[in-house]
Design an enzyme around this catalytic site. Sequence first.
Site, mmCIF file in Angstrom:
data_model
loop_
_atom_site.group_PDB
_atom_site.id
_atom_site.type_symbol
_atom_site.label_atom_id
_atom_site.label_comp_id
_atom_site.label_asym_id
_atom_site.label_seq_id
_atom_site.Cartn_x
_atom_site.Cartn_y
_atom_site.Cartn_z
ATOM 1 N N ASN A 1 -2.596 9.646 1.500
ATOM 2 C CA ASN A 1 -2.644 10.815 2.362
ATOM 3 C C ASN A 1 -1.223 11.141 2.819
ATOM 4 O O ASN A 1 -0.268 10.433 2.473
ATOM 5 C CB ASN A 1 -3.598 10.613 3.541
ATOM 6 C CG ASN A 1 -3.210 9.443 4.445
ATOM 7 O OD1 ASN A 1 -2.022 9.157 4.648
ATOM 8 N ND2 ASN A 1 -4.202 8.755 4.990
ATOM 9 N N ARG A 2 -1.089 12.210 3.572
ATOM 10 C CA ARG A 2 0.250 12.682 3.944
ATOM 11 C C ARG A 2 1.020 11.623 4.730
ATOM 12 O O ARG A 2 2.208 11.370 4.467
ATOM 13 C CB ARG A 2 0.128 13.970 4.758
ATOM 14 C CG ARG A 2 1.439 14.510 5.301
ATOM 15 C CD ARG A 2 1.233 15.822 6.035
ATOM 16 N NE ARG A 2 2.416 16.200 6.789
ATOM 17 C CZ ARG A 2 2.649 15.803 8.043
ATOM 18 N NH1 ARG A 2 1.770 15.022 8.666
ATOM 19 N NH2 ARG A 2 3.739 16.176 8.669
ATOM 20 N N LYS A 3 0.357 10.969 5.693
ATOM 21 C CA LYS A 3 1.025 9.953 6.507
ATOM 22 C C LYS A 3 1.467 8.781 5.642
ATOM 23 O O LYS A 3 2.601 8.294 5.767
ATOM 24 C CB LYS A 3 0.078 9.471 7.609
ATOM 25 C CG LYS A 3 0.680 8.414 8.516
ATOM 26 C CD LYS A 3 -0.312 7.974 9.583
ATOM 27 C CE LYS A 3 0.267 6.879 10.473
ATOM 28 N NZ LYS A 3 -0.717 6.423 11.495
ATOM 29 N N GLU A 4 0.586 8.331 4.764
ATOM 30 C CA GLU A 4 0.936 7.217 3.870
ATOM 31 C C GLU A 4 2.076 7.589 2.940
ATOM 32 O O GLU A 4 2.933 6.758 2.633
ATOM 33 C CB GLU A 4 -0.299 6.813 3.066
ATOM 34 C CG GLU A 4 -1.394 6.162 3.901
ATOM 35 C CD GLU A 4 -2.710 6.037 3.149
ATOM 36 O OE1 GLU A 4 -3.527 5.179 3.537
ATOM 37 O OE2 GLU A 4 -2.925 6.821 2.193
ATOM 38 N N ASP B 1 -12.237 8.259 0.604
ATOM 39 C CA ASP B 1 -13.136 7.584 -0.338
ATOM 40 C C ASP B 1 -13.798 8.596 -1.270
ATOM 41 O O ASP B 1 -13.928 8.363 -2.479
ATOM 42 C CB ASP B 1 -14.230 6.828 0.418
ATOM 43 C CG ASP B 1 -13.681 5.700 1.275
ATOM 44 O OD1 ASP B 1 -12.556 5.249 1.006
ATOM 45 O OD2 ASP B 1 -14.385 5.288 2.215
#
Length: 484
Positions: free
Chosen positions: A203-206, A273
């Site tokens: 995701n964007r944060k990761e 998921d």
Amino acid sequence: MSDLARHIEALSTARVLCVGDVMLDRFIYGSVDRVSPEAPIPVLRIERETAMLGGAGNVAANVIALGALCRFVSVVGDDAAGSELRHLVAMEIGDNAGIIAEPGRQTTVKSRFIGGRQQLLRADAETVADVGPLWFDSLLGAAREGLAEVGAVILSDYGKGVLSDALITALIGAAQRAGLPVVVDPKGTDYTRYRGATVLTPNRKELMQATGLPADSDAEVAAACQRLIDTCGVGAVVATRSERGMSVVTRDGTAAHLPAEAREVFDVSGAGDTVVATLTAALAAGVPLEDAARLANLAAGIVVGKVGTAVVRAPELLGALHEQEWRHGETKVVTRDEAVERVARWKLRCKRIGFTNGCFDLLHPGHVSLLARAKAGCDLLVVGLNSDESVRRLKGPTRPVQAESARATVLASLAPVDLVVIFDEDTPEQLIRALRPDVLVKGADYSIDQVVGADFVQSYGGRVLLADLVAGQSTTNTIKRMQG
């Protein structure tokens, strides 16, 4: 749209191996009507409890919900929660032979206490440690056995210890030798441990944490994804960006940015998921990466409209696709320059482009038949539509009966039509030269030497298709009957 509909139908042929950290998601519901005298906390009067597969288990459940088959491999503890999880896997996935019980390990359980609509507390019980050496071989053996039966592999990493560095390396290597794509839902900040994977889905944060780069604009996201591809040796990155949609970046630097499809957002838990399950099931069914990402993006838009850990089923995907087609029908009507750009992108994806044209004033069965036959001869169909001025010059001052905007909207709503371009000239010659279609379609009442643009299309290896017409159907005859 029609391509995506066919891809949804193909999901039932997919076979997926999912390896990762399974969890038990427990929900304890009740009501709160007082504060505890022991501390300033609410007292939850428990009314009901539910339990469902979480973590990699939810990924596997999403694969099954799509109509695909899933071979699921994971590790639980030799405890009551582990037994409950094995039972749930057998019920929902169909086979729990790949679930290994490791003595001394505590099964991961996430208990959520909910009063009314408000989550009050989450309590976690878990062991965070690599699977012991005595059980590693059993885990690897179960996963390798599954490789022989599937078309793609998911590594669902929640950092609980199932996917150790050694297991990841072994599974990616085995999948590569078998020619299977590997999709990784990553954890942590060091993605070099996934070297050789086909797709990463941060995701964007990761994405920002793994690269140390900003990821706000499309360009920044593309640059960060390319950094992962270059430094981690993976084939592509599909980055989920919440309300900003999804970005697909491949090793060759191609980037596609897909807008978010969610209409209402109630709960984002488990959306990742759903994305990795849909993406991998589509790849296992032979769907190209960008189209697989579009399906995953559509599925994410559905699942965030549900409450709690949820799945998306193939009929829901198809229904959302039809709704999307209805909502976005007008985006099929584009200018000549926009059409040229879109057709160029389609050709890069090796799509065969068809072209037909006409006034399409009062749509009748003859038109529908022509468009259906035209679409049957290509992958994507562009329709050139005479403008109002062009129709008046060709048909006389009483035509068209419907304005070009209305005619274009009706055409855009038809399933065989992928793009509508309005042109002002008397013939579509200039439009054909700009688009360079692979297939030029006209009614069989023409001969090839009468078809405008035929010589040009044939000059670069394109072909001309003369489609049979429905007898007695024409706008002119329809108007005469209306006039008595």
